[in-house]
Every structure is written in structure tokens, then in C-alpha cells.
Design a protein around this motif. Sequence first.
Motif, PDB file in Angstrom:
ATOM      1  N   VAL A  26      59.762 -15.386  47.667  1.00 30.65           N
ATOM      2  CA  VAL A  26      60.386 -14.112  48.042  1.00 30.65           C
ATOM      3  C   VAL A  26      61.906 -14.208  47.910  1.00 30.65           C
ATOM      4  O   VAL A  26      62.565 -13.266  47.462  1.00 30.65           O
ATOM      5  CB  VAL A  26      59.981 -13.700  49.481  1.00 30.65           C
ATOM      6  N   ASN A  27      62.495 -15.350  48.282  1.00 26.03           N
ATOM      7  CA  ASN A  27      63.941 -15.534  48.128  1.00 26.03           C
ATOM      8  C   ASN A  27      64.354 -15.454  46.658  1.00 26.03           C
ATOM      9  O   ASN A  27      65.426 -14.945  46.328  1.00 26.03           O
ATOM     10  CB  ASN A  27      64.386 -16.875  48.715  1.00 26.03           C
ATOM     11  N   GLU A  28      63.490 -15.971  45.777  1.00 26.04           N
ATOM     12  CA  GLU A  28      63.809 -15.943  44.343  1.00 26.04           C
ATOM     13  C   GLU A  28      63.657 -14.537  43.777  1.00 26.04           C
ATOM     14  O   GLU A  28      64.442 -14.099  42.935  1.00 26.04           O
ATOM     15  CB  GLU A  28      62.885 -16.907  43.588  1.00 26.04           C
ATOM     16  N   LYS A  29      62.641 -13.802  44.228  1.00 33.81           N
ATOM     17  CA  LYS A  29      62.355 -12.469  43.679  1.00 33.81           C
ATOM     18  C   LYS A  29      63.272 -11.391  44.246  1.00 33.81           C
ATOM     19  O   LYS A  29      63.591 -10.422  43.569  1.00 33.81           O
ATOM     20  CB  LYS A  29      60.892 -12.104  43.960  1.00 33.81           C
ATOM     21  N   THR A  30      63.675 -11.547  45.509  1.00 32.44           N
ATOM     22  CA  THR A  30      64.534 -10.539  46.132  1.00 32.44           C
ATOM     23  C   THR A  30      65.898 -11.166  46.418  1.00 32.44           C
ATOM     24  O   THR A  30      66.442 -11.847  45.575  1.00 32.44           O
ATOM     25  CB  THR A  30      63.886 -10.008  47.426  1.00 32.44           C
ATOM     26  N   GLU A  31      66.430 -10.909  47.571  1.00 24.54           N
ATOM     27  CA  GLU A  31      67.736 -11.482  47.947  1.00 24.54           C
ATOM     28  C   GLU A  31      67.517 -12.850  48.596  1.00 24.54           C
ATOM     29  O   GLU A  31      66.623 -13.018  49.424  1.00 24.54           O
ATOM     30  CB  GLU A  31      68.436 -10.542  48.945  1.00 24.54           C
ATOM     31  N   VAL A  76      47.202 -17.467  55.782  1.00 24.78           N
ATOM     32  CA  VAL A  76      48.542 -17.088  55.320  1.00 24.78           C
ATOM     33  C   VAL A  76      48.454 -16.226  54.067  1.00 24.78           C
ATOM     34  O   VAL A  76      49.103 -15.178  53.966  1.00 24.78           O
ATOM     35  CB  VAL A  76      49.409 -18.340  55.046  1.00 24.78           C
ATOM     36  N   ARG A  77      47.607 -16.663  53.112  1.00 19.40           N
ATOM     37  CA  ARG A  77      47.463 -15.899  51.858  1.00 19.40           C
ATOM     38  C   ARG A  77      46.870 -14.515  52.137  1.00 19.40           C
ATOM     39  O   ARG A  77      47.285 -13.520  51.554  1.00 19.40           O
ATOM     40  CB  ARG A  77      46.583 -16.678  50.867  1.00 19.40           C
ATOM     41  N   GLU A  78      45.894 -14.461  53.035  1.00 17.96           N
ATOM     42  CA  GLU A  78      45.241 -13.191  53.373  1.00 17.96           C
ATOM     43  C   GLU A  78      46.233 -12.189  53.959  1.00 17.96           C
ATOM     44  O   GLU A  78      46.213 -11.000  53.621  1.00 17.96           O
ATOM     45  CB  GLU A  78      44.118 -13.452  54.371  1.00 17.96           C
ATOM     46  N   LYS A  79      47.121 -12.671  54.812  1.00 17.41           N
ATOM     47  CA  LYS A  79      48.055 -11.784  55.497  1.00 17.41           C
ATOM     48  C   LYS A  79      49.254 -11.400  54.628  1.00 17.41           C
ATOM     49  O   LYS A  79      49.838 -10.331  54.807  1.00 17.41           O
ATOM     50  CB  LYS A  79      48.575 -12.450  56.783  1.00 17.41           C
ATOM     51  N   LEU A  80      49.629 -12.276  53.695  1.00 15.81           N
ATOM     52  CA  LEU A  80      50.881 -12.062  52.960  1.00 15.81           C
ATOM     53  C   LEU A  80      50.710 -11.803  51.469  1.00 15.81           C
ATOM     54  O   LEU A  80      51.675 -11.442  50.793  1.00 15.81           O
ATOM     55  CB  LEU A  80      51.811 -13.276  53.148  1.00 15.81           C
ATOM     56  N   GLU A  81      49.486 -11.975  50.956  1.00 20.52           N
ATOM     57  CA  GLU A  81      49.290 -11.901  49.501  1.00 20.52           C
ATOM     58  C   GLU A  81      49.725 -10.554  48.928  1.00 20.52           C
ATOM     59  O   GLU A  81      50.478 -10.489  47.952  1.00 20.52           O
ATOM     60  CB  GLU A  81      47.807 -12.152  49.174  1.00 20.52           C
ATOM     61  N   ASP A  82      49.259  -9.465  49.531  1.00 16.63           N
ATOM     62  CA  ASP A  82      49.579  -8.130  49.009  1.00 16.63           C
ATOM     63  C   ASP A  82      51.082  -7.857  49.051  1.00 16.63           C
ATOM     64  O   ASP A  82      51.650  -7.263  48.128  1.00 16.63           O
ATOM     65  CB  ASP A  82      48.841  -7.054  49.811  1.00 16.63           C
ATOM     66  N   ILE A  83      51.722  -8.307  50.116  1.00 14.51           N
ATOM     67  CA  ILE A  83      53.161  -8.054  50.275  1.00 14.51           C
ATOM     68  C   ILE A  83      53.955  -8.820  49.219  1.00 14.51           C
ATOM     69  O   ILE A  83      54.884  -8.288  48.608  1.00 14.51           O
ATOM     70  CB  ILE A  83      53.618  -8.462  51.689  1.00 14.51           C
ATOM     71  N   VAL A  84      53.573 -10.093  49.006  1.00 15.26           N
ATOM     72  CA  VAL A  84      54.310 -10.927  48.051  1.00 15.26           C
ATOM     73  C   VAL A  84      54.137 -10.410  46.630  1.00 15.26           C
ATOM     74  O   VAL A  84      55.081 -10.394  45.834  1.00 15.26           O
ATOM     75  CB  VAL A  84      53.846 -12.407  48.159  1.00 15.26           C
ATOM     76  N   GLU A  85      52.912  -9.956  46.292  1.00 17.55           N
ATOM     77  CA  GLU A  85      52.643  -9.488  44.926  1.00 17.55           C
ATOM     78  C   GLU A  85      53.357  -8.172  44.636  1.00 17.55           C
ATOM     79  O   GLU A  85      53.793  -7.933  43.511  1.00 17.55           O
ATOM     80  CB  GLU A  85      51.131  -9.327  44.717  1.00 17.55           C
ATOM     81  N   ASP A  86      53.462  -7.309  45.631  1.00 22.02           N
ATOM     82  CA  ASP A  86      54.142  -6.025  45.453  1.00 22.02           C
ATOM     83  C   ASP A  86      55.623  -6.210  45.742  1.00 22.02           C
ATOM     84  O   ASP A  86      56.047  -6.314  46.879  1.00 22.02           O
ATOM     85  CB  ASP A  86      53.539  -4.984  46.405  1.00 22.02           C
ATOM     86  N   GLU A  87      56.420  -6.277  44.673  1.00 24.84           N
ATOM     87  CA  GLU A  87      57.845  -6.591  44.842  1.00 24.84           C
ATOM     88  C   GLU A  87      58.565  -5.547  45.688  1.00 24.84           C
ATOM     89  O   GLU A  87      59.405  -5.872  46.520  1.00 24.84           O
ATOM     90  CB  GLU A  87      58.516  -6.717  43.471  1.00 24.84           C
ATOM     91  N   ASP A  88      58.239  -4.265  45.477  1.00 27.55           N
ATOM     92  CA  ASP A  88      58.871  -3.215  46.270  1.00 27.55           C
ATOM     93  C   ASP A  88      58.534  -3.351  47.745  1.00 27.55           C
ATOM     94  O   ASP A  88      59.380  -3.168  48.616  1.00 27.55           O
ATOM     95  CB  ASP A  88      58.431  -1.825  45.775  1.00 27.55           C
ATOM     96  N   LEU A  89      57.250  -3.704  48.031  1.00 21.71           N
ATOM     97  CA  LEU A  89      56.812  -3.865  49.409  1.00 21.71           C
ATOM     98  C   LEU A  89      57.447  -5.096  50.041  1.00 21.71           C
ATOM     99  O   LEU A  89      57.841  -5.062  51.214  1.00 21.71           O
ATOM    100  CB  LEU A  89      55.282  -3.989  49.452  1.00 21.71           C
ATOM    101  N   SER A  90      57.590  -6.166  49.268  1.00 25.93           N
ATOM    102  CA  SER A  90      58.196  -7.380  49.817  1.00 25.93           C
ATOM    103  C   SER A  90      59.676  -7.154  50.124  1.00 25.93           C
ATOM    104  O   SER A  90      60.221  -7.694  51.091  1.00 25.93           O
ATOM    105  CB  SER A  90      58.025  -8.569  48.855  1.00 25.93           C
ATOM    106  N   ARG A  91      60.337  -6.343  49.308  1.00 26.72           N
ATOM    107  CA  ARG A  91      61.745  -6.009  49.588  1.00 26.72           C
ATOM    108  C   ARG A  91      61.846  -5.240  50.896  1.00 26.72           C
ATOM    109  O   ARG A  91      62.804  -5.406  51.662  1.00 26.72           O
ATOM    110  CB  ARG A  91      62.320  -5.159  48.451  1.00 26.72           C
ATOM    111  N   TYR A  92      60.838  -4.396  51.154  1.00 28.84           N
ATOM    112  CA  TYR A  92      60.872  -3.549  52.351  1.00 28.84           C
ATOM    113  C   TYR A  92      60.477  -4.334  53.600  1.00 28.84           C
ATOM    114  O   TYR A  92      61.117  -4.222  54.651  1.00 28.84           O
ATOM    115  CB  TYR A  92      59.923  -2.366  52.154  1.00 28.84           C
ATOM    116  N   ILE A  93      59.422  -5.146  53.493  1.00 19.09           N
ATOM    117  CA  ILE A  93      58.880  -5.834  54.683  1.00 19.09           C
ATOM    118  C   ILE A  93      59.490  -7.219  54.889  1.00 19.09           C
ATOM    119  O   ILE A  93      59.818  -7.596  56.005  1.00 19.09           O
ATOM    120  CB  ILE A  93      57.345  -5.937  54.570  1.00 19.09           C
ATOM    121  N   LEU A  94      59.621  -7.977  53.795  1.00 19.03           N
ATOM    122  CA  LEU A  94      60.120  -9.353  53.943  1.00 19.03           C
ATOM    123  C   LEU A  94      61.570  -9.456  53.505  1.00 19.03           C
ATOM    124  O   LEU A  94      62.107 -10.543  53.417  1.00 19.03           O
ATOM    125  CB  LEU A  94      59.246 -10.323  53.133  1.00 19.03           C
TER     126      LEU A  94
END
Length: 458
Positions: free
Chosen positions: A398-403, A440-458
Motif C-alpha cells: 500500500v505504501n508503494e501504490k499510494t503515499e 488478514v487476506r480475507e479482511k484486506l484483500e478487496d481493499i488492497v486490490e482496489d487502488e481507489d478504495l485503498s487510498r480512501y481506507i488505508l
Amino acid sequence: MPSNNLTPREIVEKLDQYIIGQGEAKRAVAIALRNRWRRQNVPPDLAEEISPKNIIMIGPTGVGKTEIARRLAKLDNSPFLKIEASKFTEVGYVGRDVESMVRDLVDLSVNMVKSEEQENVKVKAAEIAEERLLDILLPPKERKAEDKTPDGDSGQMGTELTTQENTTREKLRRLLHEGKLDNRFVEIEMTDIRTGPMIEIFSSSGVEDMGMNIREMFGNIFPQKKKNARVKVSDALSILAAEEAQKLVDMDKVTRTAIERVEQSGIIFLDEIDKIVGSNSSHGPDVSREGVQRDLLPIVEGSSVNTRYGMVKTDHILFIAAGAFSSSKPSDLIPELQGRFPIRVELDSLGKEEFIRILTEPHNALVKQYIEMMATEGVKLIFKDDAIAEIAEVATVVNEKTENIGARRLYTIMETLLEEISFDAPEMTEKKALIDANYVREKLEDIVEDEDLSRYIL
């Protein structure tokens, strides 16, 4: 002086308990702290000439810059102030002037020393408070005129009354010590702390300082107001002890010690120093930003600042500056200011291996924090090694894909990961929660794969 006389190696070992990696930065601050002890042990005439070697830490956010400075101050019990350089404005502009950070540091130091002095007189204050409370519980009786002898003495009857009072007082004292009076209510007289509106006046001595002086001035003109309060005996004892401790503290001594501590061992951490670097526009430098640098220069070089406790010299205050310098570099600072920060250390970005260690090794590790918090609900939280590795991997990706926000990314991921358990913990029937890589994968997989969602949530 507040110094533990730690060697540089011992200082680094202490910092290692809370901060992972960044060995170069730890060595630099350890040497700077040890140099203070060395300066205090050289001949006084030479000690005045030895200036602190100020440090600039360069690195992205969340890699440990602030934590290194904060832990360093705690090791030495030094007055420590963290301030963002971007809060200051050049003299003549509306905002905070750079001298206000020295005044803030002195205020912190006064509070530190005052707390220490109150701790020293704690036993004596408790004894006086106990006597005051016993006077309230058993008020001294006035002698009646008919009980007195012609010469004015109370005679044998008075002696008997005094003996009876003393016996009753000692019984009350024993009950007080045993805690049998704790739930009884008494009425005590206490100082009413008035919190009126803050008056601010813009002047060369600072906005905050003038407002405080006006409040003190009116406090001296009008006597402190007393009020009666009905409280439990246990609370009354604490209130009276605090009042007596306040009276026993010698504020002149506190002020002298606090100023000396600031001058000899104060630490000011100037964060976001790269934000006061002038822009490279064709219209010339940003006058306010470069103006802040020019105003900062005499403070860092060593000057006398007027505070409400008197003049304070900044010659031996240690300044630790930090900044990401992503769009600028230390050499963009004005040359005179660069010269006052001779030591520069670059902090490394954090990767998966560092995140795994950050999650588990420090005394205040995140995993330990969440385990203890869930234990308060009776829930046993178990983290498997593969779960910690997966969390570290997600943080890195997530650090690599976003800020890149460094270790702070772990906070957002842990909160998202444990949100369901944290919400349901009080009503959970199964008081055990296992966190593994699959969870961990179950809870975070969708968020990590969706870049827009990961920017918003993570």
C-alpha cells in the motif's frame, strides 16, 4: 543537571527498545547527548564556548524521526518541545513568532520542575492535609466563660476536655488511616480556579505571553476566590494535600532551576523544516518562508529571549530539525542556517522486514498493544507469525501504490483488520480470536486490490 551519564552505546541500546533500525540517526543523537555531559565536565570558561552540534534528520514521514527525538529527551529527563516550523511566520506577519517556542519550552520546564518539587514535599503536604481534615471532622471547641477560673485559665475541667478531644482526634485519625471514613462527606473550603476568557494582545513579546501576564495581573489585583465544596473524605484528603504541596513549593527556586535546565539541557525538535524553504519561482523567494529562516537563525546561533520568567539564553539548547525534503534539499536553506546544523543524517525508508520487527519487537509494539486492549474485554487475541508477515506485506504494498507514510500505515491497517473484533468484543461468546494469514487476506484483500478504495481506507 538532569543527566543519567549514559554512554553513546547505552543510549543507542535504550533507543533500540522503541525504534527499529535507523542506526546512523541513533548514533548521531547519542553523541550529541553525550557531548552535553562532556561539556558540563570541562573547565567552565571553556564550557561556555562549546556549542551544541545541531542535527538535521532527512527522511520520509513515519520512519522514526520524531520518536528518536522524543525518546532521547525522556532518557535525559530534559525539557523537550516538538514544534512544526511551518507554524511560524516572519516578524510583521500575523501568526506565531519563532521566539514563542523558547517561551513554550520554559513553561514546560517550569511545570516539570514544579511537579518534581511537589513530589519531594508530598509526605509533608499529606501530613498537613490530614491535620486540616481532622480539624474539619472535629472542630476545636471554644471554652465557655463559666468553665474558666477567675484568672482566665480553664483549670482542671479544661484539661479534661483537652484530653478527651485528643483521644477522639486519635480515634478519628485511626479510622481515617483504615479507610473507614472514605465514604463520609465533609465540607471543605478550596480555591476557586476561575477560567475567564483569554485576553490576547499582539506585541513584540508574543501573543500567548501577554495574555498570560494580563491574567496574572488581574489575579494579583483581586484576591483568589474561595468556595465551599461537599466531597467525600478520600477526595478531600487529595484536594487538601494538593493545596498544601502548592504552598510548600518555593516557586523562585523552581523558576531558577527550570531556566537553568532549559539553558543547559533543553531540546527543541523542529519538524517540517523543509516547509520553510523558499520557493524557486521567478517572482523571487517566498518572503515569509525565508523570513522565518532569518528569524530562526539568531535563536539557533544563541541569543537571549525574553520570557515571563526572565531572560533565557539559547546558546546551549540542542536543536534537532527534521524534514522529508522531497521537493527540496538541506542546501536550499539559507547558508547561515545550514551552518548551524552541521550534522545531517538520512533515515532509511521502511520495508517488509522492518515492519515485521516494528509490529513485534519494541516495548510498545502494536501487536502487544492490541492484545492487551482486547484482554480488558476478556478476549484472548492470538497473532500467528504468518499473519504478522502478511500485515507487513500489505503495508509495504500500500505504501508503494499510494503515499509512503512509513510505519504509520500499520496503524490504519491494524484498525481496519481488527475493526469487527473490536466492535463485537464485549458480546463475544467465544473469548478467543486467532489472527492468521488467511484472516488478514480475507479482511484486506478487496481493499488492497482496489487502488481507489485503498487510498480512501488505508
